[in-house]
Design an enzyme around this catalytic site. Structure first.
Site, short mmCIF file in Angstrom:
data_model
loop_
_atom_site.label_atom_id
_atom_site.label_comp_id
_atom_site.label_asym_id
_atom_site.label_seq_id
_atom_site.Cartn_x
_atom_site.Cartn_y
_atom_site.Cartn_z
N ASP A 33 0.85 -1.19 0.00
CA ASP A 33 0.00 0.00 0.00
C ASP A 33 0.89 1.25 0.00
O ASP A 33 1.90 1.32 0.70
CB ASP A 33 -0.92 0.00 1.23
CG ASP A 33 -2.07 0.98 1.09
OD1 ASP A 33 -3.21 0.52 0.95
OD2 ASP A 33 -1.82 2.21 1.13
N ILE A 34 0.50 2.23 -0.78
CA ILE A 34 1.30 3.45 -0.94
C ILE A 34 1.28 4.31 0.34
O ILE A 34 2.17 5.11 0.57
CB ILE A 34 0.77 4.26 -2.15
CG1 ILE A 34 1.85 5.14 -2.73
CG2 ILE A 34 -0.47 5.04 -1.82
CD1 ILE A 34 1.52 5.70 -4.11
N ASN A 94 -12.87 -3.36 2.20
CA ASN A 94 -13.92 -2.35 2.30
C ASN A 94 -14.84 -2.45 1.09
O ASN A 94 -14.38 -2.64 -0.03
CB ASN A 94 -13.29 -0.95 2.35
CG ASN A 94 -12.44 -0.76 3.59
OD1 ASN A 94 -12.84 -1.17 4.68
ND2 ASN A 94 -11.28 -0.16 3.44
N GLU A 102 -12.33 3.21 -1.33
CA GLU A 102 -11.90 4.35 -2.17
C GLU A 102 -11.59 3.92 -3.60
O GLU A 102 -11.86 4.66 -4.53
CB GLU A 102 -10.66 5.01 -1.56
CG GLU A 102 -10.96 5.79 -0.29
CD GLU A 102 -9.69 6.17 0.47
OE1 GLU A 102 -8.59 6.01 -0.07
OE2 GLU A 102 -9.84 6.61 1.62
N VAL A 103 -10.98 2.76 -3.74
CA VAL A 103 -10.60 2.30 -5.08
C VAL A 103 -11.59 1.22 -5.54
O VAL A 103 -11.71 0.17 -4.87
CB VAL A 103 -9.16 1.74 -5.09
CG1 VAL A 103 -8.79 1.26 -6.49
CG2 VAL A 103 -8.17 2.80 -4.62
N HIS A 107 -10.11 -5.33 -3.49
CA HIS A 107 -8.78 -5.52 -2.90
C HIS A 107 -8.92 -5.93 -1.44
O HIS A 107 -9.87 -5.54 -0.76
CB HIS A 107 -7.93 -4.26 -3.02
CG HIS A 107 -8.60 -3.01 -2.53
ND1 HIS A 107 -9.54 -2.33 -3.28
CD2 HIS A 107 -8.46 -2.31 -1.38
CE1 HIS A 107 -9.95 -1.27 -2.60
NE2 HIS A 107 -9.32 -1.25 -1.43
N HIS A 109 -6.79 -5.76 2.11
CA HIS A 109 -5.66 -5.20 2.85
C HIS A 109 -5.12 -6.30 3.76
O HIS A 109 -5.92 -6.99 4.44
CB HIS A 109 -6.13 -4.05 3.75
CG HIS A 109 -6.70 -2.87 3.03
ND1 HIS A 109 -5.98 -1.74 2.77
CD2 HIS A 109 -7.94 -2.66 2.52
CE1 HIS A 109 -6.75 -0.86 2.14
NE2 HIS A 109 -7.95 -1.40 1.97
P1 AMP Z 1 -9.81 1.35 0.21
O1 AMP Z 1 -10.13 2.54 1.06
O2 AMP Z 1 -10.14 0.05 0.89
O3 AMP Z 1 -10.41 1.45 -1.17
O4 AMP Z 1 -8.24 1.32 0.07
C1 AMP Z 1 -7.55 1.82 -1.02
C2 AMP Z 1 -6.09 1.73 -0.66
O5 AMP Z 1 -5.32 1.87 -1.84
C3 AMP Z 1 -5.60 2.81 0.33
O6 AMP Z 1 -5.05 2.16 1.48
C4 AMP Z 1 -4.53 3.57 -0.48
O7 AMP Z 1 -3.45 3.98 0.31
C5 AMP Z 1 -4.13 2.54 -1.52
N1 AMP Z 1 -3.57 3.08 -2.76
C6 AMP Z 1 -4.08 4.07 -3.52
N2 AMP Z 1 -3.31 4.27 -4.60
C7 AMP Z 1 -2.30 3.37 -4.52
C8 AMP Z 1 -1.17 3.07 -5.34
N3 AMP Z 1 -0.92 3.74 -6.47
N4 AMP Z 1 -0.33 2.08 -4.95
C9 AMP Z 1 -0.56 1.40 -3.80
N5 AMP Z 1 -1.62 1.63 -3.00
C10 AMP Z 1 -2.47 2.61 -3.34
#
Ligand code: AMP
Length: 121
Positions: A33-34, A94, A102-103, A107, A109
């Site tokens: 994770d970034i 999530n 968010e994405v 995924h 974690h």
């Molecule tokens: P979520 O809130 O469950 O959708 O988590 C999305 C996760 O993606 C967050 O923990 C971000 O820090 C992570 N994230 C977003 N962009 C990137 C990226 N380019 N590389 C790695 N992790 C990312």
């Protein structure tokens, strides 16, 4: 919700933006994770286009499902956080707005390397 091909994880899967790769096979990609929330914070994503766990559960093949679950275990072992050798970890996914997603590409974690603490705040 339909799948958005422009989400950031789709771009990572297509190699359009870089990631710190941990593991890859025909079913999954795993990378750090970034913005890590714990000492070890990895992500595991399926290669297929699934928005979230609901979408995946309804539409993925049994092979994809097995590949994803096995992939989580492979990654945990590789990171040294699974119980054969490590001290455990937390898996979290999530889903949607209330889940805090968010994405919009499924995924998981993986948090480890220290005590993760309270389950939900
Ligand atoms: P979520 O809130 O469950 O959708 O988590 C999305 C996760 O993606 C967050 O923990 C971000 O820090 C992570 N994230 C977003 N962009 C990137 C990226 N380019 N590389 C790695 N992790 C990312």
């Amino acid at each position: 919700m339909s799948y958005d091909d422009n989400n950031i994880f789709a771009k990572i899967l297509r190699g359009e933006i870089p990631c710190k790769k941990i593991y890859e096979d025909e079913f999954i990609l795993s990378f750090y994770d970034i913005n890590p929330q714990k000492k070890i914070h990895a992500l595991v994503i399926p290669k297929g286009k699934y928005v979230d766990l609901d979408d995946f559960s309804q539409n993925a093949s049994l092979n994809e499902m097995a590949g994803l679950l096995k992939g989580i275990n492979i990654v945990a072992k590789k990171l040294g956080i699974s119980l054969d050798g490590g001290e455990g970890y937390r898996v979290l996914s999530n889903i949607g707005e209330n889940g805090g997603q968010e994405v919009p590409h499924l995924h998981f974690h993986l948090f480890g390397g220290e005590k993760i603490g309270k389950m939900v705040q």
